[in-house]
Write a protein that holds these residues in place. Sequence first.
Motif, mmCIF file in Angstrom:
data_model
loop_
_atom_site.group_PDB
_atom_site.id
_atom_site.type_symbol
_atom_site.label_atom_id
_atom_site.label_comp_id
_atom_site.label_asym_id
_atom_site.label_seq_id
_atom_site.Cartn_x
_atom_site.Cartn_y
_atom_site.Cartn_z
ATOM 1 N N ILE A 157 4.140 -7.553 -0.503
ATOM 2 C CA ILE A 157 4.235 -8.750 -1.332
ATOM 3 C C ILE A 157 5.086 -9.774 -0.585
ATOM 4 O O ILE A 157 6.195 -9.459 -0.141
ATOM 5 C CB ILE A 157 4.863 -8.438 -2.711
ATOM 6 C CG1 ILE A 157 3.981 -7.474 -3.496
ATOM 7 C CG2 ILE A 157 5.100 -9.722 -3.495
ATOM 8 C CD1 ILE A 157 2.643 -8.044 -3.934
ATOM 9 N N PRO A 181 0.203 -10.690 -2.934
ATOM 10 C CA PRO A 181 -0.143 -9.638 -1.979
ATOM 11 C C PRO A 181 -0.514 -10.173 -0.601
ATOM 12 O O PRO A 181 -1.047 -11.283 -0.462
ATOM 13 C CB PRO A 181 -1.337 -8.931 -2.632
ATOM 14 C CG PRO A 181 -1.214 -9.249 -4.085
ATOM 15 C CD PRO A 181 -0.666 -10.655 -4.122
ATOM 16 N N ASP A 225 -1.733 -11.114 -8.218
ATOM 17 C CA ASP A 225 -0.608 -10.511 -8.932
ATOM 18 C C ASP A 225 0.670 -10.597 -8.105
ATOM 19 O O ASP A 225 0.626 -10.781 -6.875
ATOM 20 C CB ASP A 225 -0.898 -9.044 -9.248
ATOM 21 C CG ASP A 225 -1.946 -8.881 -10.333
ATOM 22 O OD1 ASP A 225 -2.342 -9.901 -10.932
ATOM 23 O OD2 ASP A 225 -2.362 -7.734 -10.575
ATOM 24 N N GLU A 226 1.804 -10.416 -8.764
ATOM 25 C CA GLU A 226 3.099 -10.478 -8.079
ATOM 26 C C GLU A 226 3.573 -9.109 -7.614
ATOM 27 O O GLU A 226 4.659 -8.988 -7.028
ATOM 28 C CB GLU A 226 4.144 -11.130 -8.982
ATOM 29 C CG GLU A 226 3.835 -12.592 -9.277
ATOM 30 C CD GLU A 226 4.974 -13.326 -9.947
ATOM 31 O OE1 GLU A 226 6.061 -12.725 -10.132
ATOM 32 O OE2 GLU A 226 4.798 -14.522 -10.276
ATOM 33 N N THR A 227 2.802 -8.069 -7.877
ATOM 34 C CA THR A 227 3.088 -6.728 -7.370
ATOM 35 C C THR A 227 1.768 -6.096 -6.935
ATOM 36 O O THR A 227 0.684 -6.624 -7.213
ATOM 37 C CB THR A 227 3.744 -5.828 -8.440
ATOM 38 O OG1 THR A 227 2.759 -5.500 -9.438
ATOM 39 C CG2 THR A 227 4.943 -6.513 -9.086
ATOM 40 N N ASN A 259 0.839 -3.151 -8.096
ATOM 41 C CA ASN A 259 0.546 -2.101 -9.069
ATOM 42 C C ASN A 259 -0.925 -2.054 -9.469
ATOM 43 O O ASN A 259 -1.532 -0.980 -9.527
ATOM 44 C CB ASN A 259 1.418 -2.276 -10.307
ATOM 45 C CG ASN A 259 2.876 -1.963 -10.042
ATOM 46 O OD1 ASN A 259 3.490 -2.540 -9.153
ATOM 47 N ND2 ASN A 259 3.451 -1.056 -10.816
ATOM 48 N N HIS A 315 9.100 -8.979 -0.516
ATOM 49 C CA HIS A 315 9.655 -8.587 -1.811
ATOM 50 C C HIS A 315 9.327 -7.123 -2.074
ATOM 51 O O HIS A 315 8.540 -6.513 -1.341
ATOM 52 C CB HIS A 315 9.058 -9.464 -2.920
ATOM 53 C CG HIS A 315 9.256 -10.926 -2.719
ATOM 54 N ND1 HIS A 315 10.349 -11.611 -3.210
ATOM 55 C CD2 HIS A 315 8.502 -11.843 -2.045
ATOM 56 C CE1 HIS A 315 10.257 -12.889 -2.866
ATOM 57 N NE2 HIS A 315 9.152 -13.059 -2.157
ATOM 58 N N LEU A 316 9.929 -6.552 -3.121
ATOM 59 C CA LEU A 316 9.542 -5.198 -3.511
ATOM 60 C C LEU A 316 8.031 -5.156 -3.705
ATOM 61 O O LEU A 316 7.479 -5.982 -4.438
ATOM 62 C CB LEU A 316 10.237 -4.785 -4.812
ATOM 63 C CG LEU A 316 11.640 -4.199 -4.714
ATOM 64 C CD1 LEU A 316 12.153 -3.891 -6.110
ATOM 65 C CD2 LEU A 316 11.671 -2.942 -3.851
ATOM 66 N N PRO A 317 7.346 -4.219 -3.077
ATOM 67 C CA PRO A 317 5.886 -4.217 -3.171
ATOM 68 C C PRO A 317 5.349 -3.770 -4.524
ATOM 69 O O PRO A 317 4.236 -4.123 -4.895
ATOM 70 C CB PRO A 317 5.462 -3.236 -2.072
ATOM 71 C CG PRO A 317 6.650 -2.356 -1.868
ATOM 72 C CD PRO A 317 7.855 -3.213 -2.132
ATOM 73 N N MET A 318 6.136 -2.992 -5.265
ATOM 74 C CA MET A 318 5.676 -2.458 -6.537
ATOM 75 C C MET A 318 6.696 -2.719 -7.640
ATOM 76 O O MET A 318 7.901 -2.826 -7.372
ATOM 77 C CB MET A 318 5.467 -0.935 -6.438
ATOM 78 C CG MET A 318 4.602 -0.467 -5.289
ATOM 79 S SD MET A 318 2.847 -0.748 -5.526
ATOM 80 C CE MET A 318 2.430 0.601 -6.619
ATOM 81 N N GLU A 319 6.217 -2.823 -8.870
ATOM 82 C CA GLU A 319 7.108 -2.748 -10.019
ATOM 83 C C GLU A 319 7.329 -1.267 -10.286
ATOM 84 O O GLU A 319 6.396 -0.537 -10.644
ATOM 85 C CB GLU A 319 6.488 -3.414 -11.241
ATOM 86 C CG GLU A 319 7.394 -3.375 -12.462
ATOM 87 C CD GLU A 319 6.783 -4.028 -13.678
ATOM 88 O OE1 GLU A 319 7.369 -3.894 -14.761
ATOM 89 O OE2 GLU A 319 5.711 -4.658 -13.545
ATOM 90 N N GLY A 342 2.926 3.043 -9.509
ATOM 91 C CA GLY A 342 4.175 2.366 -9.174
ATOM 92 C C GLY A 342 5.373 3.280 -9.190
ATOM 93 O O GLY A 342 6.446 2.895 -8.718
#
Length: 429
Positions: A34, A45, A80-82, A84, A135-139, A365
């Motif tokens: 991300i 992504p 999406d922002e993750t 997941n 950023h963190l790739p997953m929630e 996730g």
Amino acid sequence: MHAKAEVEMFSGTKSWLSISPESHFSLANIPFGIISTPTNSKPRPAVAIGDHALDLSLFAQNNGFSAAPGIEADIQIFSDETLNAFAAKGQSFHREVRMYLQAIFTDDTPHPTILKTNEKLKSEALIALKDVQTHLPMEIGDYTDFFAGKNHAFNVGTLFRGPENALNSNYLHLPVAYHGRASSVVVSGTSLKRPWGQTLSDPKAEPKVPNFTPCKRLDIELELGMFVCKGNALGEQIDVKSASRYIFGYVLMNDWSARDIQMWEYVPLGPFNAKNFGTTISAWVVLADALAPFVTKGMENFTPLHTYLQQDDVNNALDIALEIDITTSKGNTTTISRSNAKHLVWSWPQMLAHHTVSGCPMRPGDLLGSGTISGTEFQTQGSLLELSQGGKIPLKLEGAEERRFLEDGDVVTIRGWSGKGAGLVGFVN
């Protein structure tokens, strides 16, 4: 066999994009993450290839997946922002997307007008890695850290209980783990503060009266992390023989540890504040398919196991070379350890099977950690606790510096990769 043939094909295939033969983000890899950029702060992504990131949101919006109808129908997930939603699509979809993008980047791509000769899209969607924020790739809903590195468990057990009692009696019967704190998992490059907690200045003194101080024995733990892509319902178990299908991909992990806080608090329920102040993972998720060609034999476990942990294939570990560097505030960098991810006595399918044998539901996730990965030779240990033999012997660093544990201003760098030549599959460039 399919995955092995695929990576061999792409390791010898040229790309129209300039990719260094030393890049861990080769055509054989295509890891997902991300990103955001100065011109677009919305996280979205991307995949990493060579020294670039391909913005999948922009790529999808500009008909990048038009030659793949099976992907085109779900391109909204690339906004999406993750990752997941992408992960939850399952391994066959991950495989289709990855192989399509590999084909897009080959020199003799069957779809040249999509990116190779599309100068506008290429200039906008292909971004230098140095210009992106990861950023963190997953929630992450839940995070569980295992203790699957037998060498580490033995080394630490020997320090505190002697070699005869180094491994607890349950260790080779089940994958030991603790539930970590998902909210303090951070992406690589995030600075962490030294934690405060209760410690004993003299563990042998009686009565035992703790101090409240900053951690004085701040440590690292070299680990591999695994993201889950598929869930199970409450009360259901994941069968060890099908558990590999629940794996989305892997990241490098540093499970930071406050050893002096841990020593006082861990009895009787295990790690708490000593572990919840920060866990760092690498930004790019290397898909299960990308590492499938590097499956190898793990550490042998001669203990008779219950049926739910029994695997047919002894090749259930990953051959990933691992390194740890420390860079001090004076700018001196030293490689303090070299290890390999195959030094695990429990496999990822076994960890998943045991995690769910009680009926515990996993979700896309969820993050699992391997536990510290240590070898058997000098300077193959994955923690300073081992490398300094409990703080008794300082590590010699460049510039005549020394370390028993981490000092303020130290930067820890972990690298990991599989393969060789132009087919390197790694986590950081």
